[in-house]
Design a protein around this motif. Structure first.
Motif, PDB file in Angstrom:
ATOM      1  N   PRO A 108       0.819  -1.220   0.000  1.00  0.00           N
ATOM      2  CA  PRO A 108       0.000   0.000   0.000  1.00  0.00           C
ATOM      3  C   PRO A 108       0.853   1.271   0.000  1.00  0.00           C
ATOM      4  O   PRO A 108       1.969   1.278   0.498  1.00  0.00           O
ATOM      5  CB  PRO A 108      -0.794  -0.110   1.305  1.00  0.00           C
ATOM      6  N   ILE A 109       0.330   2.300  -0.546  1.00  0.00           N
ATOM      7  CA  ILE A 109       0.851   3.662  -0.645  1.00  0.00           C
ATOM      8  C   ILE A 109       1.813   3.819  -1.821  1.00  0.00           C
ATOM      9  O   ILE A 109       1.646   4.701  -2.625  1.00  0.00           O
ATOM     10  CB  ILE A 109       1.477   4.198   0.661  1.00  0.00           C
ATOM     11  N   ALA A 110       2.828   2.976  -1.944  1.00  0.00           N
ATOM     12  CA  ALA A 110       3.794   3.207  -3.020  1.00  0.00           C
ATOM     13  C   ALA A 110       4.219   1.957  -3.777  1.00  0.00           C
ATOM     14  O   ALA A 110       4.987   2.058  -4.713  1.00  0.00           O
ATOM     15  CB  ALA A 110       5.023   3.918  -2.477  1.00  0.00           C
ATOM     16  N   GLY A 111       3.765   0.788  -3.392  1.00  0.00           N
ATOM     17  CA  GLY A 111       3.997  -0.408  -4.190  1.00  0.00           C
ATOM     18  C   GLY A 111       5.394  -0.959  -4.226  1.00  0.00           C
ATOM     19  O   GLY A 111       5.807  -1.503  -5.234  1.00  0.00           O
ATOM     20  N   SER A 112       6.146  -0.830  -3.161  1.00  0.00           N
ATOM     21  CA  SER A 112       7.515  -1.336  -3.158  1.00  0.00           C
ATOM     22  C   SER A 112       8.006  -1.483  -1.730  1.00  0.00           C
ATOM     23  O   SER A 112       7.605  -0.735  -0.843  1.00  0.00           O
ATOM     24  CB  SER A 112       8.408  -0.358  -3.915  1.00  0.00           C
ATOM     25  N   VAL A 113       8.928  -2.427  -1.525  1.00  0.00           N
ATOM     26  CA  VAL A 113       9.516  -2.598  -0.202  1.00  0.00           C
ATOM     27  C   VAL A 113      10.267  -1.326   0.215  1.00  0.00           C
ATOM     28  O   VAL A 113      10.354  -1.004   1.395  1.00  0.00           O
ATOM     29  CB  VAL A 113      10.426  -3.850  -0.143  1.00  0.00           C
ATOM     30  N   LYS A 114      10.792  -0.596  -0.753  1.00  0.00           N
ATOM     31  CA  LYS A 114      11.492   0.654  -0.445  1.00  0.00           C
ATOM     32  C   LYS A 114      10.546   1.695   0.145  1.00  0.00           C
ATOM     33  O   LYS A 114      10.987   2.646   0.780  1.00  0.00           O
ATOM     34  CB  LYS A 114      12.127   1.225  -1.709  1.00  0.00           C
ATOM     35  N   ALA A 115       9.258   1.516  -0.069  1.00  0.00           N
ATOM     36  CA  ALA A 115       8.283   2.498   0.377  1.00  0.00           C
ATOM     37  C   ALA A 115       8.319   2.708   1.882  1.00  0.00           C
ATOM     38  O   ALA A 115       8.212   3.837   2.356  1.00  0.00           O
ATOM     39  CB  ALA A 115       6.879   2.075  -0.051  1.00  0.00           C
ATOM     40  N   ARG A 116       8.462   1.644   2.636  1.00  0.00           N
ATOM     41  CA  ARG A 116       8.418   1.785   4.094  1.00  0.00           C
ATOM     42  C   ARG A 116       9.478   2.757   4.603  1.00  0.00           C
ATOM     43  O   ARG A 116       9.217   3.585   5.454  1.00  0.00           O
ATOM     44  CB  ARG A 116       8.583   0.426   4.770  1.00  0.00           C
ATOM     45  N   GLY A 117      10.689   2.633   4.095  1.00  0.00           N
ATOM     46  CA  GLY A 117      11.767   3.525   4.537  1.00  0.00           C
ATOM     47  C   GLY A 117      11.499   4.967   4.175  1.00  0.00           C
ATOM     48  O   GLY A 117      11.711   5.878   4.984  1.00  0.00           O
ATOM     49  N   GLY A 118      11.029   5.202   2.966  1.00  0.00           N
ATOM     50  CA  GLY A 118      10.710   6.559   2.543  1.00  0.00           C
ATOM     51  C   GLY A 118       9.561   7.148   3.339  1.00  0.00           C
ATOM     52  O   GLY A 118       9.617   8.307   3.777  1.00  0.00           O
ATOM     53  N   ILE A 119       8.524   6.361   3.513  1.00  0.00           N
ATOM     54  CA  ILE A 119       7.370   6.811   4.297  1.00  0.00           C
ATOM     55  C   ILE A 119       7.806   7.127   5.727  1.00  0.00           C
ATOM     56  O   ILE A 119       7.447   8.162   6.287  1.00  0.00           O
ATOM     57  CB  ILE A 119       6.242   5.756   4.273  1.00  0.00           C
ATOM     58  N   HIS A 120       8.605   6.239   6.298  1.00  0.00           N
ATOM     59  CA  HIS A 120       9.068   6.449   7.671  1.00  0.00           C
ATOM     60  C   HIS A 120       9.823   7.760   7.811  1.00  0.00           C
ATOM     61  O   HIS A 120       9.634   8.504   8.782  1.00  0.00           O
ATOM     62  CB  HIS A 120       9.951   5.292   8.148  1.00  0.00           C
ATOM     63  N   GLU A 121      10.699   8.071   6.870  1.00  0.00           N
ATOM     64  CA  GLU A 121      11.481   9.297   6.981  1.00  0.00           C
ATOM     65  C   GLU A 121      10.591  10.535   6.942  1.00  0.00           C
ATOM     66  O   GLU A 121      10.820  11.494   7.679  1.00  0.00           O
ATOM     67  CB  GLU A 121      12.558   9.359   5.899  1.00  0.00           C
ATOM     68  N   VAL A 122       9.566  10.518   6.105  1.00  0.00           N
ATOM     69  CA  VAL A 122       8.625  11.643   6.052  1.00  0.00           C
ATOM     70  C   VAL A 122       7.868  11.748   7.377  1.00  0.00           C
ATOM     71  O   VAL A 122       7.718  12.839   7.940  1.00  0.00           O
ATOM     72  CB  VAL A 122       7.654  11.510   4.863  1.00  0.00           C
ATOM     73  N   LEU A 123       7.405  10.613   7.899  1.00  0.00           N
ATOM     74  CA  LEU A 123       6.676  10.622   9.174  1.00  0.00           C
ATOM     75  C   LEU A 123       7.567  11.123  10.310  1.00  0.00           C
ATOM     76  O   LEU A 123       7.115  11.863  11.187  1.00  0.00           O
ATOM     77  CB  LEU A 123       6.142   9.224   9.491  1.00  0.00           C
ATOM     78  N   LYS A 124       8.821  10.736  10.280  1.00  0.00           N
ATOM     79  CA  LYS A 124       9.771  11.168  11.314  1.00  0.00           C
ATOM     80  C   LYS A 124       9.944  12.687  11.281  1.00  0.00           C
ATOM     81  O   LYS A 124       9.907  13.347  12.327  1.00  0.00           O
ATOM     82  CB  LYS A 124      11.115  10.471  11.100  1.00  0.00           C
ATOM     83  N   ILE A 125      10.105  13.241  10.091  1.00  0.00           N
ATOM     84  CA  ILE A 125      10.245  14.701   9.953  1.00  0.00           C
ATOM     85  C   ILE A 125       8.969  15.391  10.429  1.00  0.00           C
ATOM     86  O   ILE A 125       9.023  16.367  11.185  1.00  0.00           O
ATOM     87  CB  ILE A 125      10.569  15.079   8.491  1.00  0.00           C
ATOM     88  N   ALA A 126       7.819  14.889  10.011  1.00  0.00           N
ATOM     89  CA  ALA A 126       6.537  15.479  10.417  1.00  0.00           C
ATOM     90  C   ALA A 126       6.382  15.441  11.939  1.00  0.00           C
ATOM     91  O   ALA A 126       5.962  16.432  12.549  1.00  0.00           O
ATOM     92  CB  ALA A 126       5.384  14.738   9.748  1.00  0.00           C
TER      93      ALA A 126
END
Length: 186
Positions: free
Chosen positions: A99-117
């Motif tokens: 979900p959200i971005a269709g790739s295992v790499k998505a979790r890391g990217g999503i996490h970094e945005v959530l961390k900044i927020a």
């Protein structure tokens, strides 16, 4: 002959990183490891209500970004008939449809945005870790985030995950892509 020269001549080459450290030593030196993994897990848990609300594809799992796992009995049978001798079950973890971005790499990217927020909202005293993070879908949070730009260099999946998450939260987003990235990713 140097490594560069050997590579230029297309010779088989082995390079061992002289800076490589044992993982146990690295954990003692820079705190890398379990502490960071646990912090990321806890952050994702705090964001579950927000993710379920703003990304409908996660709603059924209450915001959990999880890959479907399929059992492949026919593949196991085929492999065993051809000498694999596999025991137990053969499973496929389908990260291509995450979900959200269709790739295992998505979790890391999503996490970094959530961390900044999370860091920005806590600094602005809009939110504490004990609050319901679903509130981040509110206008005061989008106003805060709109003051910041998140940039990433990516030819695909990482850029999609960071771009989609950051834009949904209200950040300005720039994804730098190489000119040879696939058109559908652009």
């Amino acid at each position: 002959m140097s490594i560069i020269e050997a590579l230029k001549m297309r010779e088989e080459t082995l390079w061992l990183n002289p800076e490589k450290r044992d993982i146990a030593l690295r954990e003692k030196i820079d705190g890398y490891g379990f502490v960071y993994v646990k912090a990321a897990q806890n952050r994702f848990m705090r964001f579950l209500p927000y993710l379920a609300k703003v990304f409908p594809e996660t709603a059924a799992k209450k915001g959990v970004i999880e890959s479907v796992i399929y059992e492949l009995p026919e593949m196991k049978k085929y492999l065993n008939e051809n000498g694999a001798n596999l025991k137990g079950r053969l499973l496929l973890k389908d990260d291509a449809h995450l979900p959200i971005a269709g790739s295992v790499k998505a979790r890391g990217g999503i996490h970094e945005v959530l961390k900044i927020a999370e860091q920005l909202t806590q600094k602005a005293k809009l939110l504490t870790p004990a609050d319901n993070y679903e509130a981040m879908d509110g206008p005061e949070f989008r106003e805060l985030f709109s003051q910041y730009t998140i940039q990433v260099g990516s030819t695909g999946n990482l850029g999609i995950s960071i771009g989609r998450t950051a834009a949904r939260m209200g950040f300005k987003v720039i994804v730098h892509m190489s000119c040879d990235a696939k058109d559908w990713k652009k």
